[in-house]
Each structure stands twice: as structure tokens, then as C-alpha cells.
Design an enzyme around this catalytic site. Sequence first.
Site, PDB file in Angstrom:
ATOM      1  N   LYS A  96       2.250 -10.364  -0.830  1.00 10.23           N
ATOM      2  CA  LYS A  96       2.848  -8.753  -1.520  1.00 10.23           C
ATOM      3  C   LYS A  96       3.634  -9.006  -2.542  1.00 10.23           C
ATOM      4  O   LYS A  96       4.530  -9.375  -2.668  1.00 10.23           O
ATOM      5  CB  LYS A  96       2.965  -7.464  -0.044  1.00 10.23           C
ATOM      6  CG  LYS A  96       3.983  -7.724   0.011  1.00 10.23           C
ATOM      7  CD  LYS A  96       4.982  -6.904   1.232  1.00 10.23           C
ATOM      8  CE  LYS A  96       3.935  -6.615   2.368  1.00 10.23           C
ATOM      9  NZ  LYS A  96       4.785  -6.024   3.979  1.00 10.23           N
ATOM     10  N   HIS A 118       9.502  -8.494   6.214  1.00  8.74           N
ATOM     11  CA  HIS A 118       9.701  -7.122   5.054  1.00  8.74           C
ATOM     12  C   HIS A 118       9.963  -6.220   5.969  1.00  8.74           C
ATOM     13  O   HIS A 118       9.242  -4.725   6.477  1.00  8.74           O
ATOM     14  CB  HIS A 118       8.429  -7.343   3.550  1.00  8.74           C
ATOM     15  CG  HIS A 118       8.838  -6.325   2.770  1.00  8.74           C
ATOM     16  ND1 HIS A 118       8.255  -4.892   2.983  1.00  8.74           N
ATOM     17  CD2 HIS A 118       9.320  -5.935   1.338  1.00  8.74           C
ATOM     18  CE1 HIS A 118       8.831  -3.841   1.331  1.00  8.74           C
ATOM     19  NE2 HIS A 118       9.596  -5.372   1.010  1.00  8.74           N
ATOM     20  N   TYR A 175       3.514  -1.006  -3.670  1.00 10.70           N
ATOM     21  CA  TYR A 175       2.273  -2.287  -2.344  1.00 10.70           C
ATOM     22  C   TYR A 175       1.082  -2.899  -3.425  1.00 10.70           C
ATOM     23  O   TYR A 175       0.352  -1.745  -3.378  1.00 10.70           O
ATOM     24  CB  TYR A 175       2.264  -2.545  -1.293  1.00 10.70           C
ATOM     25  CG  TYR A 175       3.335  -1.414  -0.313  1.00 10.70           C
ATOM     26  CD1 TYR A 175       4.119  -2.131   0.530  1.00 10.70           C
ATOM     27  CD2 TYR A 175       3.465  -0.159  -0.595  1.00 10.70           C
ATOM     28  CE1 TYR A 175       5.409  -1.662   1.190  1.00 10.70           C
ATOM     29  CE2 TYR A 175       4.145   0.409   0.444  1.00 10.70           C
ATOM     30  CZ  TYR A 175       5.408  -0.123   1.152  1.00 10.70           C
ATOM     31  OH  TYR A 175       6.378   0.715   1.668  1.00 10.70           O
TER      32      TYR A 175
END
Length: 182
Positions: free
Chosen positions: A72, A119, A132
Site C-alpha cells: 500500500k 501497518h 490508501y
Amino acid sequence: MKAMEVPEIDGAYLFEPTPYADERGFFCRTFDAEVIRSVGLDPAAFVQDSVSRSARGVLRGMHLRSGAGEAKLVRCSHGRIFDVVVDLRPHSPTYRNRAFFELSGDTQTTLYVPAGCAHGFQALTETADTSYRIDRPHDPSEDVTIAFDDPDLDIPWPLPPRLMSRRDKEAPGLAEALRQRS
């Protein structure tokens, strides 16, 4: 825009834009396919964009995906966040390393989180919008969550958590989450 390696996490990058500021505010490029390509990533691999809005103290994470994982690009478009990446790729030279960042709407810096890394982040301002861009469509059946306060992670969250999802509050420790991920 320039790309910088994150030494603590193999394959992670920070992409710093060059803002152009004047009396109106600023303008900057937040995604550049050529810069992404220059570090060996495929810009066309990113298939889904999402945004979250969080209030000060909200904590989201620690999250990762099972199976092939999920890479990401993360950017705080408004406000400030304390961002955390933990390398959980067993064959990585930086396995179990952690890296901490402050991402903000002032800098518009983007963080690339490689697949297989956990994350999470915490909002530091009254409002923090986090964008994102992910490389696989989201599949909730692959979600893995790790307790944000697991002592093995030892993350120095800057604020007491104000709000969290039920999933994040009830997340198992690192050892159990790694078993789930397999």
C-alpha cells in the site's frame, strides 16, 4: 518528487513531493508513475483507493493481510498521523523491524508499505485524513489484526488511544496473529 529508502524496512520507501507554495496555498504531485517505477514498483499494480478520517487519539491497527499480503501507499492528506510499519515477512533481512513516521498534510509525503508488513497509525490532530492506495482488492476474510499494545512490538504510541474499532480492541497478540496469517 523524490524517493527515499526506509532503512529499517526492506523494500519500504518514502516519496517526498516538491510543493509549490504561493499566496493561494500550495500545489504538489502526490503520485508519479515514473518515480514509483524508478524504485522497481509497478504503478499500475495499485487497484483501489480509500480514505479514512480520524479524530485526535484514534488508533487504527495493527493490520496486515494473509495469503499474498497487500502492498500500500499511505499518505496523510490533512492533519498529522503517527504511522507504524512492522516487517513480518519471515525471509526479509529486516524481519520484525519497526519503523515510525509522522505523516502530515503539510508535507504530503507518501509511505510505501510492502506486502507482508503490518501497518497502523494514530491521529495526532483533531482531524486527520489518511489516503490508501492498495495493490489488491480488499477481501475481509484475509484481514489479520495484531494487538496495538503487544509487548513484542513495543510501539511508542504518542497518545493514549481515544477510540478504536472492536476488531482492534480485541486483537490477539503477535504470536497468535502470525499463526492466523499462515
